[in-house]
Design a protein around this motif. Structure first.
Motif, PDB file in Angstrom:
ATOM      1  N   LYS A 286       0.835  -1.203   0.000  1.00  0.00           N
ATOM      2  CA  LYS A 286       0.000   0.000   0.000  1.00  0.00           C
ATOM      3  C   LYS A 286       0.869   1.252   0.000  1.00  0.00           C
TER       4      LYS A 286
ATOM      5  N   ILE B  15       0.028   1.623  -3.857  1.00  0.00           N
ATOM      6  CA  ILE B  15      -1.371   2.048  -3.815  1.00  0.00           C
ATOM      7  C   ILE B  15      -1.497   3.506  -3.396  1.00  0.00           C
ATOM      8  N   ASP B  16      -0.684   3.945  -2.426  1.00  0.00           N
ATOM      9  CA  ASP B  16      -0.783   5.335  -1.977  1.00  0.00           C
ATOM     10  C   ASP B  16      -0.485   6.318  -3.108  1.00  0.00           C
TER      11      ASP B  16
ATOM     12  N   LYS C 195      -1.080   5.812  -6.299  1.00  0.00           N
ATOM     13  CA  LYS C 195      -2.268   5.805  -7.152  1.00  0.00           C
ATOM     14  C   LYS C 195      -3.403   6.575  -6.484  1.00  0.00           C
ATOM     15  N   LEU C 196      -3.555   6.412  -5.164  1.00  0.00           N
ATOM     16  CA  LEU C 196      -4.600   7.139  -4.448  1.00  0.00           C
ATOM     17  C   LEU C 196      -4.369   8.647  -4.475  1.00  0.00           C
ATOM     18  N   GLU C 197      -3.117   9.063  -4.380  1.00  0.00           N
ATOM     19  CA  GLU C 197      -2.820  10.497  -4.478  1.00  0.00           C
ATOM     20  C   GLU C 197      -3.196  11.029  -5.849  1.00  0.00           C
TER      21      GLU C 197
ATOM     22  N   LYS D  21      -6.908  11.238  -5.990  1.00  0.00           N
ATOM     23  CA  LYS D  21      -7.366  12.376  -5.170  1.00  0.00           C
ATOM     24  C   LYS D  21      -7.213  13.681  -5.950  1.00  0.00           C
TER      25      LYS D  21
ATOM     26  N   GLU E 299     -11.138   4.866  -3.169  1.00  0.00           N
ATOM     27  CA  GLU E 299     -10.522   5.464  -1.981  1.00  0.00           C
ATOM     28  C   GLU E 299     -11.090   4.858  -0.702  1.00  0.00           C
TER      29      GLU E 299
ATOM     30  N   PHE F 219      -9.738   1.130  -0.217  1.00  0.00           N
ATOM     31  CA  PHE F 219      -8.345   1.021   0.197  1.00  0.00           C
ATOM     32  C   PHE F 219      -8.069   1.662   1.561  1.00  0.00           C
ATOM     33  N   SER F 220      -8.855   2.635   1.954  1.00  0.00           N
ATOM     34  CA  SER F 220      -8.646   3.202   3.277  1.00  0.00           C
ATOM     35  C   SER F 220      -9.236   2.316   4.371  1.00  0.00           C
TER      36      SER F 220
END
Length: 164
Positions: A60, A64-65, A67-69, A72, A105, A108-109
């Motif tokens: 993550k 993954i983080d 990709k999440l950024e 976002k 989001e 994954f959170s």
């Protein structure tokens, strides 16, 4: 501050009841579990789940983080576009894309807390047979800490000037 025999004795007793006795109780109660099926299953299950949580956390953080950024940032742009765009088809497409980003989001959170809950569930299932023993051990440790607290208070109050 002068170190008197009473002060040293209180400190040693505080240390004994606050550190040594609790550690000795845990070792005495749990070092002889043996290689029963329950004990081995408990060790493998908890170790496996904690390893899974650690591996997922590393993945993550590494992949993954990022990709999440990116998602976002995209969602922020889309939210700004929702306020300014007028075309109904374009607004519907933005809403649909925002819903999928927000879903990703949310998933994954929530995975890491779910893995910790799963680890706790497995640990408690494995510990059902040991809970009475654990409860008694925690009771003894609490009594020992209380006795250690008494000696710590006595140690703290044993103050004498060096010249007296």
């Amino acid at each position: 501050m002068k170190m008197t025999k009473k002060r040293v004795a209180f400190f040693v007793l505080h240390l004994l009841f606050s550190a040594v006795v609790p550690i000795a109780l845990v070792i005495a109660r749990y070092s002889t579990i043996g290689n029963t099926n329950g004990a081995v299953g408990f060790k493998v299950s908890i170790t496996g789940i904690l390893l899974l949580i650690f591996v997922f956390w590393v993945i993550k953080k590494l992949f993954i983080d990022r990709k999440l950024e990116s998602l976002k940032a995209q969602s922020n742009v889309m939210l700004a576009d929702l306020k300014t765009k007028q075309d109904p088809a374009e607004l519907a497409a933005l809403e649909k894309e925002l819903k999928s980003i927000k879903t990703i989001e949310a998933i994954f959170s929530s995975i890491i807390p779910l893995l910790f809950l799963a680890a706790g569930f497995v640990a408690f299932k494995a510990l059902e047979a040991q809970l009475v023993k654990l409860s008694a051990t925690l009771g003894y440790i609490t009594v020992s800490f209380f006795i250690g607290l008494v000696f710590n208070i006595l140690y703290s109050r044993e103050i004498h000037a060096k010249n007296r």
